[in-house]
Design an enzyme around this catalytic site. Structure first.
Site, PDB file in Angstrom:
ATOM      1  N   GLY A  14      -8.838  -1.189 -73.104  1.00 50.40           N
ATOM      2  CA  GLY A  14      -7.926  -1.493 -74.204  1.00 50.40           C
ATOM      3  C   GLY A  14      -6.591  -2.007 -73.690  1.00 50.40           C
ATOM      4  O   GLY A  14      -6.065  -1.517 -72.688  1.00 50.40           O
ATOM      5  N   ARG A  24       3.636  -8.913 -63.954  1.00 44.62           N
ATOM      6  CA  ARG A  24       4.781  -9.667 -63.432  1.00 44.62           C
ATOM      7  C   ARG A  24       5.347  -9.003 -62.190  1.00 44.62           C
ATOM      8  O   ARG A  24       5.601  -9.661 -61.169  1.00 44.62           O
ATOM      9  CB  ARG A  24       5.849  -9.775 -64.518  1.00 44.62           C
ATOM     10  N   ARG A  75     -14.694  -5.274 -72.021  1.00 42.33           N
ATOM     11  CA  ARG A  75     -15.553  -4.221 -71.490  1.00 42.33           C
ATOM     12  C   ARG A  75     -16.644  -4.904 -70.659  1.00 42.33           C
ATOM     13  O   ARG A  75     -17.099  -5.999 -70.995  1.00 42.33           O
ATOM     14  CB  ARG A  75     -16.204  -3.426 -72.628  1.00 42.33           C
ATOM     15  N   CYS A  76     -17.077  -4.271 -69.588  1.00 44.00           N
ATOM     16  CA  CYS A  76     -18.050  -4.935 -68.705  1.00 44.00           C
ATOM     17  C   CYS A  76     -19.099  -3.958 -68.195  1.00 44.00           C
ATOM     18  O   CYS A  76     -18.991  -3.443 -67.069  1.00 44.00           O
ATOM     19  CB  CYS A  76     -17.322  -5.599 -67.538  1.00 44.00           C
ATOM     20  N   GLY A 105      -7.334   2.225 -68.026  1.00 40.25           N
ATOM     21  CA  GLY A 105      -7.512   3.666 -68.144  1.00 40.25           C
ATOM     22  C   GLY A 105      -8.553   4.195 -67.187  1.00 40.25           C
ATOM     23  O   GLY A 105      -8.811   3.615 -66.126  1.00 40.25           O
ATOM     24  N   ILE A 129      -2.238   3.188 -74.610  1.00 37.99           N
ATOM     25  CA  ILE A 129      -1.268   3.629 -75.613  1.00 37.99           C
ATOM     26  C   ILE A 129      -1.421   5.107 -75.944  1.00 37.99           C
ATOM     27  O   ILE A 129      -0.493   5.735 -76.453  1.00 37.99           O
ATOM     28  CB  ILE A 129      -1.380   2.799 -76.907  1.00 37.99           C
ATOM     29  N   ASP A 132      -3.368   9.311 -72.484  1.00 36.42           N
ATOM     30  CA  ASP A 132      -4.471  10.255 -72.300  1.00 36.42           C
ATOM     31  C   ASP A 132      -4.999  10.320 -70.878  1.00 36.42           C
ATOM     32  O   ASP A 132      -6.139  10.719 -70.639  1.00 36.42           O
ATOM     33  CB  ASP A 132      -5.621   9.916 -73.248  1.00 36.42           C
ATOM     34  N   MET A 172      -4.189   5.835 -83.966  1.00 40.01           N
ATOM     35  CA  MET A 172      -5.127   5.809 -82.857  1.00 40.01           C
ATOM     36  C   MET A 172      -4.911   6.997 -81.917  1.00 40.01           C
ATOM     37  O   MET A 172      -3.844   7.594 -81.871  1.00 40.01           O
ATOM     38  CB  MET A 172      -5.023   4.489 -82.098  1.00 40.01           C
ATOM     39  N   ARG A 174      -8.242   8.686 -79.581  1.00 41.72           N
ATOM     40  CA  ARG A 174      -9.580   9.284 -79.684  1.00 41.72           C
ATOM     41  C   ARG A 174      -9.654  10.675 -79.052  1.00 41.72           C
ATOM     42  O   ARG A 174     -10.110  11.629 -79.682  1.00 41.72           O
ATOM     43  CB  ARG A 174     -10.611   8.372 -79.020  1.00 41.72           C
ATOM     44  N   HIS A 258      -5.635  -1.022 -85.058  1.00 43.07           N
ATOM     45  CA  HIS A 258      -5.265  -1.714 -83.827  1.00 43.07           C
ATOM     46  C   HIS A 258      -3.895  -2.369 -83.865  1.00 43.07           C
ATOM     47  O   HIS A 258      -3.417  -2.843 -82.821  1.00 43.07           O
ATOM     48  CB  HIS A 258      -6.330  -2.769 -83.492  1.00 43.07           C
ATOM     49  N   ARG A 261      -1.563  -1.208 -81.213  1.00 38.00           N
ATOM     50  CA  ARG A 261      -1.660  -1.696 -79.832  1.00 38.00           C
ATOM     51  C   ARG A 261      -0.693  -2.844 -79.557  1.00 38.00           C
ATOM     52  O   ARG A 261      -0.404  -3.146 -78.398  1.00 38.00           O
ATOM     53  CB  ARG A 261      -3.073  -2.217 -79.547  1.00 38.00           C
TER      54      ARG A 261
END
Length: 358
Positions: A14, A24, A75-76, A105, A129, A132, A172, A174, A258, A261
């Site tokens: 995310g 940067r 996501r991969c 994360g 964000i 966690d 948000m 989770r 969202h 975010r």
């Protein structure tokens, strides 16, 4: 001091406001040290498929004010396979990438560990964000997200006041209720619900009814989306229905989603991201890898990624048999202490929120 000719920077999972500030800073620090810098687009997916962009001072100019990530994210699942990992390593070899700075994360950090184990030194920067990541007191994006929620809840409170309404706002988070807790306290919410602390819906309802009886017009509750993951779908909506069924309070529901975010990062996120980005490159030059940049007691330090991931599993109750076998008794005791401190802080703030609610 280790010598690298070229490093790669990627963002995964995310997005979070402040990622661009970290990109940067890492890029500029690396260039200052005489290294080439390549941006890896769309996270580990871009590393597998060679989706790269050469970064120079022009490419990273004026991005510090922007939310999201100029390197994009995705996501991969393929990266978790041996075939995917082999492709990623091949991309590094073909493009002479000596090391990786990975923003994201816990999933991003697991990927960084895999790269390190395959000979590509990697450093993680915590960008989420939700705040966690248990190993760090602060993650990039958290402050901006809280301020975005606060601004929107303040706006809802004004219309609630005009129409004598209650609004239950879901934000948000989770596995972590910090956005809901911190923003809820700061917005003067009548009730807050987070997954870390048991929620007494009857007590919360009684507080709302009493406040209305005492003449309060605008009522706001802030719930974490994590409540639905812990107690079942539509948790927030079900509380709205409970208010309607047991009182005459006109109650509405708002899920911010969202939008939380996005936005231009705050000073805190820009400054923290800049420090972490520069420190990540310094760590590489010092010969460190497989570490994540963390805030501990107000200072930015490097923490072993394996330690950070296990600490996170411990705090979130996801440990499995044998997970702690490779850690010393002192390390385990330290993990338990950090978990206890974090939980106690959440519970203390949660109790306070009900003691001082309007």
């Amino acid at each position: 001091m280790a010598k690298f000719k070229k490093i790669g920077i990627l963002s995964s999972g995310g997005d979070a406001p402040g990622m661009n500030a970290a990109i940067r800073a890492a890029a500029r620090k690396a260039m200052e040290e005489g290294m080439e810098v390549v941006g890896i687009n769309e996270g580990y997916n871009g590393l597998i498929h060679g989706n790269l962009t050469e970064l120079d001072t022009h490419e990273v100019s004026n991005i510090i004010t922007h939310g999201g990530t100029i390197l994009y994210s995705s996501r991969c699942p393929e990266f978790k396979t041996e075939e995917g990992m082999a492709k990623a390593i091949q991309t590094c070899k073909e493009n002479h990438i000596d090391a990786i700075v990975a923003l994201g994360g816990d999933g991003t950090f697991r990927g960084a560990t895999d790269l390190t184990n395959h000979g590509i030194p990697s450093i993680g920067i915590p960008c989420t964000i939700d705040n966690d990541i248990t190993a760090t007191e602060y993650t990039i994006g958290f402050d901006t997200a809280m301020n975005t929620v606060l601004q929107m809840v303040d706006s809802l409170r004004e219309t609630c006041e005009s129409h004598a309404r209650c609004n239950v706002v879901e934000v948000m988070g989770r596995d972590c209720g910090m956005i809901a807790l911190y923003a809820g306290i700061s917005a003067g919410a009548m009730a807050i619900a987070i997954p870390e602390v048991e929620f007494d819906d009857e007590y919360a309802l009684s507080k709302l009814i009493k406040a209305r009886e005492n003449g309060k017009r605008g009522l706001v509750c802030v719930f974490s989306e994590g409540m639905s993951y812990k107690y079942g779908e539509r948790f927030s909506e079900r509380f709205v229905e409970k208010i309607r069924a047991n009182s005459d309070i006109d109650t509405r529901f708002a899920r911010l989603g969202h939008v939380v975010r996005g936005g231009s990062p705050t000073l805190r996120d820009r400054l923290t991201a800049t420090q972490m980005g520069a420190n990540a490159v310094s760590c590489l030059l010092e010969g460190k890898s497989n570490v994540v940049m963390c805030v501990r007691h107000g200072r930015i330090v490097s923490v072993d990624i394996n330690n950070a991931l296990m600490l996170d599993r411990m705090y979130k109750g996801k440990l499995e048999d044998g997970d702690l076998r490779r850690f010393s008794p002192d390390a385990i005791a330290d993990m338990k202490s950090i978990c206890a401190y974090r939980q106690a802080k959440m519970e203390r703030l949660y109790r306070m929120s009900y003691e001082i609610c309007d």
